[in-house]
Enzyme design. Sequence first.
Site, mmCIF file in Angstrom:
data_model
loop_
_atom_site.group_PDB
_atom_site.id
_atom_site.type_symbol
_atom_site.label_atom_id
_atom_site.label_comp_id
_atom_site.label_asym_id
_atom_site.label_seq_id
_atom_site.Cartn_x
_atom_site.Cartn_y
_atom_site.Cartn_z
ATOM 1 N N ARG A 91 -26.300 -37.695 -35.563
ATOM 2 C CA ARG A 91 -25.351 -38.415 -36.408
ATOM 3 C C ARG A 91 -24.442 -39.217 -35.483
ATOM 4 N NH1 ARG A 91 -25.436 -33.052 -38.450
ATOM 5 N NH2 ARG A 91 -26.222 -32.892 -40.576
ATOM 6 N N LYS B 163 -22.429 -30.712 -38.629
ATOM 7 C CA LYS B 163 -21.656 -30.418 -39.836
ATOM 8 C C LYS B 163 -21.531 -28.907 -40.032
ATOM 9 C CE LYS B 163 -22.434 -34.547 -42.666
ATOM 10 N NZ LYS B 163 -22.953 -35.052 -43.945
ATOM 11 N N HIS C 10 -27.036 -44.585 -39.132
ATOM 12 C CA HIS C 10 -27.763 -43.545 -39.854
ATOM 13 C C HIS C 10 -29.216 -43.946 -40.099
ATOM 14 C CE1 HIS C 10 -26.849 -39.635 -41.570
ATOM 15 N NE2 HIS C 10 -27.716 -39.878 -42.531
ATOM 16 N N TYR D 232 -37.151 -37.545 -47.475
ATOM 17 C CA TYR D 232 -38.121 -38.299 -46.683
ATOM 18 C C TYR D 232 -39.554 -38.132 -47.171
ATOM 19 C CZ TYR D 232 -34.174 -38.411 -43.475
ATOM 20 O OH TYR D 232 -32.928 -38.589 -42.933
#
Length: 310
Positions: A154, A178, A254, A289
């Site tokens: 990220r 995160k 991103h 995805y």
Amino acid sequence: MADMYVSDLINEFLESLEVESGRSRFTTRNYELYLERLVEFGGEGLKPTDIDEEWLRKYRLWLNRYQTVQKRGLAVATQCYHLIALRGFLKYLTKRHIKTLDPSLVDLPRTHRAQVTFLHVDEIEAILEQIPIDTETGLRDRAIFELLFSTGLRVSELIGLNRDSVNLERREFMVRGKGQKDRPVFVSDAAADAVADYLSERSDSLPALFLNNSRNQPLAGTSGDYRRLTPRSIERIINKYVRAAGITKHVTPHTLRHSFATDLLMNGADLRSVQSLLGHSNISTTQIYTHITDPHLKEVHEKFHSDPGN
């Protein structure tokens, strides 16, 4: 408890997010923004007991009709984030035995996932060809591209890297993502070489892996973190070379993370492994995805599956 106001309790909730739940400052700031709208709707005199099902219905309607300063409405996904923040706040109040609405009654709206944009390897190569490697800035920019595509980091994780946190010999390191969760990150040969080339041109001793172009010396007693690149800087760098390569897709930092994940899946990686490499806590996040790789799976099926009729 009867005299407690929501505005005061929100401040206590935000402190608990950072101190007790270990949430990042970025996450805490987002919750603060969403909960400020809660007070904007309910007023400074709003009390926890005022929040009931009818109040929630009116708040959701208000969010749906909300207009920003630019006269824009809130996207469904953004409204969803507001309700997630509200639900988290109500859970906090419930744990403190403060009477309010049951958090389970806050249903989230259905959202349609946006189409995932990613770059093919040939597009990545076209971008890299636009980056000059005869300057320190060019070496830095190439290292940024190579590292993002190689690792799926990220942008917040990338800008937080220090020189001593990346092991270029072993081509792996740990990153805290995160939810303050650590995960292993693996670096390709090309990315490791690009980072090494950039660092070899650096004459400073600042800890940050990637620096802006400021030549100011750090103040005495400081770490020089004011020279660390920002997310906006990374975005500008990427846009510069994407345009130079003639690519018309909307590309953000991103997008390179999406490209990393898509490349792995297209080359046969399993979804669980990709989930771990991306640091997703829930595999449903990684499943965005799967529709991208569907055409690839069709090609595999047609190439390798036996057809009794032929």
